[in-house]
Design a protein around this motif. Structure first.
Motif, PDB file in Angstrom:
ATOM      1  N   LEU A  52       6.411   2.225  10.983  1.00  0.00           N
ATOM      2  CA  LEU A  52       5.055   2.028  10.505  1.00  0.00           C
ATOM      3  C   LEU A  52       4.574   0.647  10.913  1.00  0.00           C
ATOM      4  O   LEU A  52       5.299  -0.325  10.851  1.00  0.00           O
ATOM      5  N   ASP A  53       3.315   0.553  11.331  1.00  0.00           N
ATOM      6  CA  ASP A  53       2.778  -0.747  11.707  1.00  0.00           C
ATOM      7  C   ASP A  53       2.014  -1.348  10.529  1.00  0.00           C
ATOM      8  O   ASP A  53       2.017  -0.818   9.440  1.00  0.00           O
ATOM      9  N   ASN A  54       1.374  -2.463  10.755  1.00  0.00           N
ATOM     10  CA  ASN A  54       0.686  -3.170   9.688  1.00  0.00           C
ATOM     11  C   ASN A  54      -0.779  -2.763   9.555  1.00  0.00           C
ATOM     12  O   ASN A  54      -1.568  -3.489   8.972  1.00  0.00           O
ATOM     13  N   THR A  55      -1.169  -1.632  10.079  1.00  0.00           N
ATOM     14  CA  THR A  55      -2.550  -1.193   9.945  1.00  0.00           C
ATOM     15  C   THR A  55      -2.776  -0.686   8.525  1.00  0.00           C
ATOM     16  O   THR A  55      -1.849  -0.569   7.733  1.00  0.00           O
ATOM     17  N   GLU A  56      -4.027  -0.371   8.243  1.00  0.00           N
ATOM     18  CA  GLU A  56      -4.394   0.148   6.924  1.00  0.00           C
ATOM     19  C   GLU A  56      -3.517   1.357   6.603  1.00  0.00           C
ATOM     20  O   GLU A  56      -3.422   2.291   7.390  1.00  0.00           O
ATOM     21  N   PRO A  57      -2.840   1.339   5.441  1.00  0.00           N
ATOM     22  CA  PRO A  57      -1.972   2.478   5.111  1.00  0.00           C
ATOM     23  C   PRO A  57      -2.786   3.750   4.908  1.00  0.00           C
ATOM     24  O   PRO A  57      -3.956   3.712   4.549  1.00  0.00           O
ATOM     25  N   SER A  58      -2.148   4.861   5.160  1.00  0.00           N
ATOM     26  CA  SER A  58      -2.782   6.149   4.932  1.00  0.00           C
ATOM     27  C   SER A  58      -1.995   6.872   3.844  1.00  0.00           C
ATOM     28  O   SER A  58      -0.809   6.598   3.647  1.00  0.00           O
ATOM     29  N   PRO A  59      -2.629   7.802   3.146  1.00  0.00           N
ATOM     30  CA  PRO A  59      -1.898   8.508   2.092  1.00  0.00           C
ATOM     31  C   PRO A  59      -0.800   9.380   2.693  1.00  0.00           C
ATOM     32  O   PRO A  59      -1.000  10.026   3.710  1.00  0.00           O
ATOM     33  N   HIS A  60       0.354   9.366   2.064  1.00  0.00           N
ATOM     34  CA  HIS A  60       1.476  10.198   2.473  1.00  0.00           C
ATOM     35  C   HIS A  60       2.480  10.236   1.325  1.00  0.00           C
ATOM     36  O   HIS A  60       2.465   9.362   0.458  1.00  0.00           O
ATOM     37  N   ALA A  61       3.326  11.239   1.330  1.00  0.00           N
ATOM     38  CA  ALA A  61       4.386  11.300   0.332  1.00  0.00           C
ATOM     39  C   ALA A  61       5.243  10.051   0.473  1.00  0.00           C
ATOM     40  O   ALA A  61       5.679   9.711   1.554  1.00  0.00           O
TER      41      ALA A  61
ATOM     42  N   LEU B 210      -8.257  13.692  -3.196  1.00  0.00           N
ATOM     43  CA  LEU B 210      -7.735  12.327  -3.130  1.00  0.00           C
ATOM     44  C   LEU B 210      -8.405  11.552  -2.001  1.00  0.00           C
ATOM     45  O   LEU B 210      -8.713  10.369  -2.158  1.00  0.00           O
ATOM     46  N   ASP B 211      -8.658  12.205  -0.886  1.00  0.00           N
ATOM     47  CA  ASP B 211      -9.327  11.529   0.230  1.00  0.00           C
ATOM     48  C   ASP B 211     -10.705  11.012  -0.187  1.00  0.00           C
ATOM     49  O   ASP B 211     -11.094   9.899   0.155  1.00  0.00           O
ATOM     50  N   VAL B 212     -11.429  11.827  -0.953  1.00  0.00           N
ATOM     51  CA  VAL B 212     -12.747  11.407  -1.450  1.00  0.00           C
ATOM     52  C   VAL B 212     -12.591  10.212  -2.389  1.00  0.00           C
ATOM     53  O   VAL B 212     -13.329   9.234  -2.306  1.00  0.00           O
ATOM     54  N   GLU B 213     -11.601  10.267  -3.279  1.00  0.00           N
ATOM     55  CA  GLU B 213     -11.377   9.168  -4.212  1.00  0.00           C
ATOM     56  C   GLU B 213     -10.972   7.890  -3.475  1.00  0.00           C
ATOM     57  O   GLU B 213     -11.356   6.789  -3.873  1.00  0.00           O
ATOM     58  N   LEU B 214     -10.224   8.020  -2.387  1.00  0.00           N
ATOM     59  CA  LEU B 214      -9.855   6.844  -1.587  1.00  0.00           C
ATOM     60  C   LEU B 214     -11.096   6.271  -0.891  1.00  0.00           C
ATOM     61  O   LEU B 214     -11.268   5.057  -0.828  1.00  0.00           O
ATOM     62  N   GLU B 215     -11.951   7.145  -0.380  1.00  0.00           N
ATOM     63  CA  GLU B 215     -13.200   6.690   0.249  1.00  0.00           C
ATOM     64  C   GLU B 215     -14.097   5.985  -0.761  1.00  0.00           C
ATOM     65  O   GLU B 215     -14.801   5.035  -0.421  1.00  0.00           O
ATOM     66  N   GLN B 216     -14.069   6.438  -2.001  1.00  0.00           N
ATOM     67  CA  GLN B 216     -14.866   5.824  -3.060  1.00  0.00           C
ATOM     68  C   GLN B 216     -14.214   4.554  -3.603  1.00  0.00           C
ATOM     69  O   GLN B 216     -14.734   3.944  -4.524  1.00  0.00           O
ATOM     70  N   LYS B 217     -13.059   4.201  -3.054  1.00  0.00           N
ATOM     71  CA  LYS B 217     -12.319   2.990  -3.452  1.00  0.00           C
ATOM     72  C   LYS B 217     -11.801   3.059  -4.889  1.00  0.00           C
ATOM     73  O   LYS B 217     -11.672   2.043  -5.570  1.00  0.00           O
ATOM     74  N   SER B 218     -11.475   4.257  -5.364  1.00  0.00           N
ATOM     75  CA  SER B 218     -10.888   4.407  -6.694  1.00  0.00           C
ATOM     76  C   SER B 218      -9.421   4.001  -6.701  1.00  0.00           C
ATOM     77  O   SER B 218      -8.873   3.683  -7.751  1.00  0.00           O
TER      78      SER B 218
ATOM     79  N   VAL C 152      -6.080   1.963  -4.413  1.00  0.00           N
ATOM     80  CA  VAL C 152      -5.613   1.064  -3.365  1.00  0.00           C
ATOM     81  C   VAL C 152      -4.247   1.582  -2.944  1.00  0.00           C
ATOM     82  O   VAL C 152      -3.364   1.773  -3.790  1.00  0.00           O
ATOM     83  N   LEU C 153      -4.078   1.839  -1.670  1.00  0.00           N
ATOM     84  CA  LEU C 153      -2.786   2.320  -1.162  1.00  0.00           C
ATOM     85  C   LEU C 153      -1.829   1.153  -0.961  1.00  0.00           C
ATOM     86  O   LEU C 153      -2.230   0.073  -0.530  1.00  0.00           O
ATOM     87  N   SER C 154      -0.578   1.383  -1.275  1.00  0.00           N
ATOM     88  CA  SER C 154       0.449   0.359  -1.103  1.00  0.00           C
ATOM     89  C   SER C 154       1.717   1.000  -0.565  1.00  0.00           C
ATOM     90  O   SER C 154       2.031   2.139  -0.877  1.00  0.00           O
ATOM     91  N   ALA C 155       2.433   0.239   0.230  1.00  0.00           N
ATOM     92  CA  ALA C 155       3.739   0.687   0.729  1.00  0.00           C
ATOM     93  C   ALA C 155       4.840  -0.182   0.138  1.00  0.00           C
ATOM     94  O   ALA C 155       5.918  -0.294   0.701  1.00  0.00           O
ATOM     95  N   CYS C 156       4.588  -0.790  -1.011  1.00  0.00           N
ATOM     96  CA  CYS C 156       5.532  -1.721  -1.632  1.00  0.00           C
ATOM     97  C   CYS C 156       6.623  -0.965  -2.395  1.00  0.00           C
ATOM     98  O   CYS C 156       6.800  -1.132  -3.602  1.00  0.00           O
TER      99      CYS C 156
ATOM    100  N   LEU D 155       1.247  -5.857  -8.511  1.00  0.00           N
ATOM    101  CA  LEU D 155       1.186  -5.082  -7.271  1.00  0.00           C
ATOM    102  C   LEU D 155      -0.215  -5.101  -6.670  1.00  0.00           C
ATOM    103  O   LEU D 155      -0.374  -5.294  -5.459  1.00  0.00           O
ATOM    104  N   LEU D 156      -1.227  -4.913  -7.510  1.00  0.00           N
ATOM    105  CA  LEU D 156      -2.599  -4.890  -7.022  1.00  0.00           C
ATOM    106  C   LEU D 156      -2.981  -6.240  -6.409  1.00  0.00           C
ATOM    107  O   LEU D 156      -3.552  -6.294  -5.317  1.00  0.00           O
ATOM    108  N   CYS D 157      -2.645  -7.327  -7.086  1.00  0.00           N
ATOM    109  CA  CYS D 157      -2.999  -8.657  -6.586  1.00  0.00           C
ATOM    110  C   CYS D 157      -2.209  -9.014  -5.330  1.00  0.00           C
ATOM    111  O   CYS D 157      -2.686  -9.774  -4.488  1.00  0.00           O
ATOM    112  N   HIS D 158      -1.004  -8.461  -5.197  1.00  0.00           N
ATOM    113  CA  HIS D 158      -0.227  -8.672  -3.971  1.00  0.00           C
ATOM    114  C   HIS D 158      -0.892  -7.929  -2.805  1.00  0.00           C
ATOM    115  O   HIS D 158      -1.039  -8.465  -1.712  1.00  0.00           O
ATOM    116  N   GLU D 159      -1.288  -6.691  -3.072  1.00  0.00           N
ATOM    117  CA  GLU D 159      -1.881  -5.839  -2.029  1.00  0.00           C
ATOM    118  C   GLU D 159      -3.308  -6.269  -1.686  1.00  0.00           C
ATOM    119  O   GLU D 159      -3.696  -6.265  -0.542  1.00  0.00           O
ATOM    120  N   ARG D 160      -4.072  -6.627  -2.712  1.00  0.00           N
ATOM    121  CA  ARG D 160      -5.481  -6.971  -2.543  1.00  0.00           C
ATOM    122  C   ARG D 160      -5.820  -8.212  -3.372  1.00  0.00           C
ATOM    123  O   ARG D 160      -6.382  -8.105  -4.472  1.00  0.00           O
TER     124      ARG D 160
END
Length: 194
Positions: free
Chosen positions: A11-20, A143-151, A153-157, A173-178
């Motif tokens: 995985l690279d450092n680009t914006e994370p995408s939803p995944h299991a 979930l995609d709609v909720e992510l677009e609405q910024k409900s 924040v995705l994290s890979a932590c 976690l939130l303050c670390h990510e954003r």
């Protein structure tokens, strides 16, 4: 679902995408009491199938043995229980996971039975075991709609999951990510107390 394995080195450092295996952090503006300040481990995701996960930062302060007498004499009697989400809150879901920093992998077993948990622990006692009452679920595209609405924040932590349950802190976690969301995250539940 039985087992999922993610190799983080690919995985690279680009914006994370939803995944299991990803974490969903509730945006500070998400006021739904089911998800306010929650950290959710996504256990399944598909654009056409929907998504499922469990809230990992709401310990119930009970164990399997305290929850159900059938577990009292089990080697799993001390497994901690969590409020997993608003769907099927009377359903017990056993989950096992292991984050390996050396290998850069996350192994996840979701919805397994007690026998499978014991087999995993016999092979590798490093697995973290949790019990969840209920889960969170999203229909296809929701979930995609909720992510677009910024409900969310995705994290890979994922290493945070190897800590004790009480250490999974939404704010940290939130303050670390954003870091830009710190001011909103610090706001009191009751603004009149500010």
């Amino acid at each position: 679902m039985d087992r999922m394995r993610i190799n983080r080195s690919h995985l690279d450092n680009t914006e994370p995408s939803p995944h299991a295996g990803a974490l969903l952090l509730a945006h500070p503006s998400l006021l739904d009491p089911n998800f306010r300040r929650s950290v959710i481990l996504l256990t399944a995701y598909g654009e056409s199938e929907g998504a499922m996960g469990v809230v990992v930062n709401r310990p119930l302060g009970h164990t399997l043995g305290e929850y159900d007498a059938d577990w009292v004499d089990s080697p799993l009697s001390t497994v901690p229980l969590f409020a997993g989400g608003p769907v099927a809150q009377d359903q017990l879901i056993l989950v096992a996971w292991k984050w390996s920093a050396e290998a850069g992998t996350f192994q996840l077993y979701f919805g397994i039975d007690g026998e499978k948990v014991q087999q995993l622990l016999a092979k590798d006692p490093e697995f973290q075991i949790r019990g969840f009452l209920g889960h969170a679920g999203w229909s296809a595209g929701q979930l995609d709609v909720e992510l677009e609405q910024k409900s969310w924040v995705l994290s890979a932590c994922l290493p945070i999951l190897n800590t004790t349950p009480e250490k999974i802190d939404w704010h940290e976690l939130l303050c670390h990510e954003r870091p830009d969301l710190r001011l909103l995250a610090d706001a009191p539940d009751d603004p009149s107390l500010n």
